[in-house]
Design a protein around this motif. Structure first.
Motif, mmCIF file in Angstrom:
data_model
loop_
_atom_site.group_PDB
_atom_site.id
_atom_site.type_symbol
_atom_site.label_atom_id
_atom_site.label_comp_id
_atom_site.label_asym_id
_atom_site.label_seq_id
_atom_site.Cartn_x
_atom_site.Cartn_y
_atom_site.Cartn_z
ATOM 1 N N LEU A 1 -3.238 -7.175 4.031
ATOM 2 C CA LEU A 1 -1.877 -6.721 4.281
ATOM 3 C C LEU A 1 -1.836 -5.204 4.183
ATOM 4 O O LEU A 1 -2.435 -4.607 3.282
ATOM 5 N N HIS A 2 -1.106 -4.602 5.113
ATOM 6 C CA HIS A 2 -0.892 -3.158 5.127
ATOM 7 C C HIS A 2 0.606 -2.925 4.931
ATOM 8 O O HIS A 2 1.351 -2.756 5.902
ATOM 9 N N PRO A 3 1.096 -2.920 3.670
ATOM 10 C CA PRO A 3 2.536 -2.762 3.426
ATOM 11 C C PRO A 3 2.984 -1.329 3.709
ATOM 12 O O PRO A 3 2.231 -0.364 3.478
ATOM 13 N N ALA A 4 4.192 -1.174 4.170
ATOM 14 C CA ALA A 4 4.751 0.149 4.419
ATOM 15 C C ALA A 4 4.862 0.923 3.108
ATOM 16 O O ALA A 4 5.453 0.431 2.140
ATOM 17 N N GLY A 5 4.268 2.107 3.072
ATOM 18 C CA GLY A 5 4.377 2.962 1.897
ATOM 19 C C GLY A 5 3.604 2.488 0.692
ATOM 20 O O GLY A 5 3.866 2.951 -0.433
ATOM 21 N N ALA A 6 2.679 1.572 0.853
ATOM 22 C CA ALA A 6 1.908 1.061 -0.285
ATOM 23 C C ALA A 6 0.448 0.899 0.112
ATOM 24 O O ALA A 6 0.086 0.970 1.289
ATOM 25 N N GLU A 7 -0.397 0.686 -0.887
ATOM 26 C CA GLU A 7 -1.825 0.512 -0.625
ATOM 27 C C GLU A 7 -2.100 -0.814 0.075
ATOM 28 O O GLU A 7 -1.366 -1.787 -0.092
ATOM 29 N N ASP A 8 -3.189 -0.826 0.824
ATOM 30 C CA ASP A 8 -3.606 -2.068 1.464
ATOM 31 C C ASP A 8 -3.915 -3.127 0.411
ATOM 32 O O ASP A 8 -4.333 -2.806 -0.710
ATOM 33 N N PHE A 9 -3.688 -4.363 0.786
ATOM 34 C CA PHE A 9 -3.868 -5.474 -0.152
ATOM 35 C C PHE A 9 -4.780 -6.516 0.473
ATOM 36 O O PHE A 9 -4.474 -7.064 1.539
ATOM 37 N N GLU A 10 -5.920 -6.774 -0.159
ATOM 38 C CA GLU A 10 -6.826 -7.824 0.288
ATOM 39 C C GLU A 10 -6.317 -9.155 -0.244
ATOM 40 O O GLU A 10 -6.262 -9.371 -1.463
ATOM 41 N N ALA A 11 -5.941 -10.026 0.646
ATOM 42 C CA ALA A 11 -5.305 -11.276 0.234
ATOM 43 C C ALA A 11 -6.279 -12.168 -0.519
ATOM 44 O O ALA A 11 -7.463 -12.262 -0.157
ATOM 45 N N PRO A 12 -5.807 -12.854 -1.558
ATOM 46 C CA PRO A 12 -6.636 -13.848 -2.243
ATOM 47 C C PRO A 12 -6.683 -15.136 -1.433
ATOM 48 O O PRO A 12 -5.946 -15.307 -0.459
ATOM 49 N N GLN A 13 -7.546 -16.049 -1.843
ATOM 50 C CA GLN A 13 -7.544 -17.347 -1.174
ATOM 51 C C GLN A 13 -6.210 -18.053 -1.390
ATOM 52 O O GLN A 13 -5.666 -18.672 -0.467
ATOM 53 N N TYR A 14 -5.686 -17.988 -2.593
ATOM 54 C CA TYR A 14 -4.398 -18.606 -2.904
ATOM 55 C C TYR A 14 -3.605 -17.677 -3.806
ATOM 56 O O TYR A 14 -4.165 -16.984 -4.651
ATOM 57 N N GLY A 15 -2.295 -17.679 -3.626
ATOM 58 C CA GLY A 15 -1.431 -16.854 -4.448
ATOM 59 C C GLY A 15 -0.116 -16.603 -3.744
ATOM 60 O O GLY A 15 0.046 -16.886 -2.547
#
Length: 575
Positions: free
Chosen positions: A490-504
């Motif tokens: 995920l590339h959120p606006a104004g925030a750091e990129d987030f590598e998605a977990p398998q579940y969460g």
């Protein structure tokens, strides 16, 4: 009674057509895109005793265990089932359900005052409450965290809808308007089905119709026993793993032993690991359905699809394991995982028994659910990112599907239309195209998977279901290579990129979701793939020139549209 084989075939075809008719009605009248776009529902028909006699419509994992639901209903309402009643149920522990989001509408069919059959529709509701929008709650550790549990209930009594129960159902959904329309569509589809079944039985005569229903089951039993004759007598074992319990990384083994005897098959899961903390435990109905699907898809496609086909199959699913958990274990994810692993394990075992029918592994999907409220709207939305689904594995004579809606659907789940999603949800779909080099190399190539990017234009909650992240799920066979693994960022606006977990479950401002779905496994030595097929793949962009040379021994000329014959001969000669 004497059974005419031509009439028998016509009866099966007519029942199957009725099942499909119910599906047509549902598709055209349901409100939720999960139904009218993706067909995440299935219609089926059972005889008076609750034995499945037609499952021609929809998704195999839905219908194979349909008999469990009808038989639980018959037991709960024995002696109190009347014409114009309609029943509703979903619970895996007491109602023969597979998981909570799949609600089943069951309508009895009476002919000459006697119960003669059942018309049923199992449909995955957009939302039934629980701890996460869209019902898939990756943080669930008990079934109580997953949504509304329904024992067998009488929703319509003698033609009159129970309004109090109806309001209770809507009150427990985040999307009550969708549920209201979808339930009406389900009820309408079963009414059409019941009318058509009644017409069939009046044409045949009630008693004669029951005789033909029995004969259909007998014929399916005979055909499946003939198919099993391909399997040499003996014992065949295999296993598959899921590499997490939804909370931490650990291998959970699904072990199967298949014994082929003169009496049929025993499919024994003894040795399978205990039930897990997360929501991937498989209800007993779901396990049976996954076994039936694995067996029927392994053999000839014209095998009858009714419950009689599996009379000769004994299933051993030890209580307390991931294939038959004790309550209150959660299990919303079970229709996809661990059903996927059950099918893989059985295919592996049978592939050792009948190598000519072996199938490479299918990629495990990585789609997620996005939910929130569009700007200026008071109504929530729940969007299933089906478009990130994974790829199929190859078999002898055919490449794997580049993208297909889940192994457990076998093509029955439809991928949605991007333009329609952009109209009804606050999203913009930027990319949905086949991956390059995603499929496992082989004489027959694995499916590629897809590169998928979608912008969510409002803040939203993401429920991640990324089983295919971090492991090669599309395994190769007979010398074929494995498909690429999947990933979600995920590339959120104004925030750091987030590598998605398998579940969460996570909440983000407007964001770009980037997903790369897993590829399917390849079948056979890649160096034996036809040069023409490799060139075609390069021109289509699903195999790079570098991979063509490295994996397949095919050198592509500088123009990108022809083969360097001399270099290819050298490469393949060296191999």
């Amino acid at each position: 009674m004497s059974i005419d084989p031509v009439t028998l075939a016509l009866v099966q075809n007519r029942l199957d057509h009725i099942s499909r008719q119910m599906g047509f009605v549902m598709t055209r009248t349901a409100r939720s895109p999960i139904f009218n776009q993706s067909h995440d529902f299935s219609c089926f028909i059972a005889d008076a005793a609750g034995t499945l006699i037609s499952q021609a419509d929809g998704i195999p994992i839905h219908t194979g265990g349909g008999g469990f639901t009808v038989r639980a209903l018959i037991e709960a309402f024995e002696g109190r089932i009347r014409p114009d009643d309609v029943f509703l149920s979903n619970d895996p522990y007491v109602a023969g359900g597979n998981h909570l989001p799949d609600w089943v509408i069951s309508r009895p069919v009476f002919v000459e005052g006697e119960l003669a059959a059942w018309a049923c529709n199992r449909a995955h509701q957009s939302d039934i409450g629980g701890g996460a929008a869209g019902t898939y709650n990756p943080e669930a550790t008990e079934i109580f965290h997953e949504g509304l549990r329904l024992p067998p209930l009488r929703l319509i009594e003698k033609g009159e809808t129970r309004d109090d129960l109806w309001q209770l159902l809507l009150l427990n959904s985040r999307t009550p308007e969708l549920m209201d329309g979808d339930l009406r569509a389900m009820i309408g589809s079963t009414r059409i089905g019941a009318e058509r079944i009644e017409e069939l039985l009046r044409d045949l005569g009630r008693a004669e119709g029951a005789g033909y229903f029995d004969a259909l089951l007998d014929y399916a039993d005979m055909r499946f026993r003939e198919a099993c004759a391909e399997i040499p007598p003996g014992r065949y074992e295999a296993e598959e793993i899921t590499d997490n319990d939804c909370f931490e990384k650990r291998d959970i083994h699904i072990r199967v032993r298949i014994d082929r005897t003169a009496d049929g098959l025993t499919v024994d899961f003894t040795g399978t690991d205990p039930q897990m903390k997360g929501f991937k435990n498989s209800s007993i109905a779901n396990t049976y359905s996954a076994v039936y699907m694995a067996l029927s898809s392994f053999f000839d496609p014209d095998l009858p699809r009714n419950e009689g086909a599996f009379r000769s199959v004994k299933i051993v699913a030890p209580l307390g394991t991931v294939v038959n958990p004790r309550p209150p274990a959660p299990m919303t994810m079970c229709t996809v995982f661990v059903a996927h692993e059950i099918v893989h394990a059985i295919w592996k075992a049978l592939g050792d028994a009948v190598p000519s029918r072996a199938c490479a592994g299918w990629g495990k999907t990585i789609h997620n659910i996005t939910s929130g409220r569009a700007a200026g709207s008071a109504e929530p939305f729940v969007m299933y990112n089906w478009a990130a689904n994974a790829a199929g594995g190859a078999v002898r004579g055919r490449d794997g599907f580049n993208q297909i809606g889940l192994l457990i659907a076998l093509g029955g789940l439809h991928l949605p239309n991007a333009e329609t999603y952009e109209r009804i949800y606050p999203v913009r779909i930027l990319q949905q195209e086949f991956r390059t080099d995603g499929g496992g190399a082989g004489e027959f190539r694995g499916g590629t998977g897809v590169d998928y990017r979608v912008e969510t234009l409002t803040e939203a909650t993401y429920s991640f279901r990324g089983e295919g992240i971090g492991q090669v799920s599309g395994f190769g066979i007979k010398g074929g290579g494995g498909g690429l693994t999947g990933s979600m960022t995920l590339h959120p606006a104004g925030a750091e990129d987030f590598e998605a977990p398998q579940y969460g479950v996570r909440h983000f401002p407007p964001a770009l979701l980037e997903a790369h779905s897993p590829g399917g496994g390849g079948y056979g030595d890649p160096r034996t793939r036809s040069v023409e097929a490799v060139l075609r793949d390069v021109m289509d962009g699903v195999v790079s020139p570098e991979a063509a040379e490295r994996a397949y021994g095919v050198a592509i000329a500088p123009d990108g549209r022809s083969v360097d014959a001399r270099r290819t001969s050298e490469l393949r000669g060296a191999a």
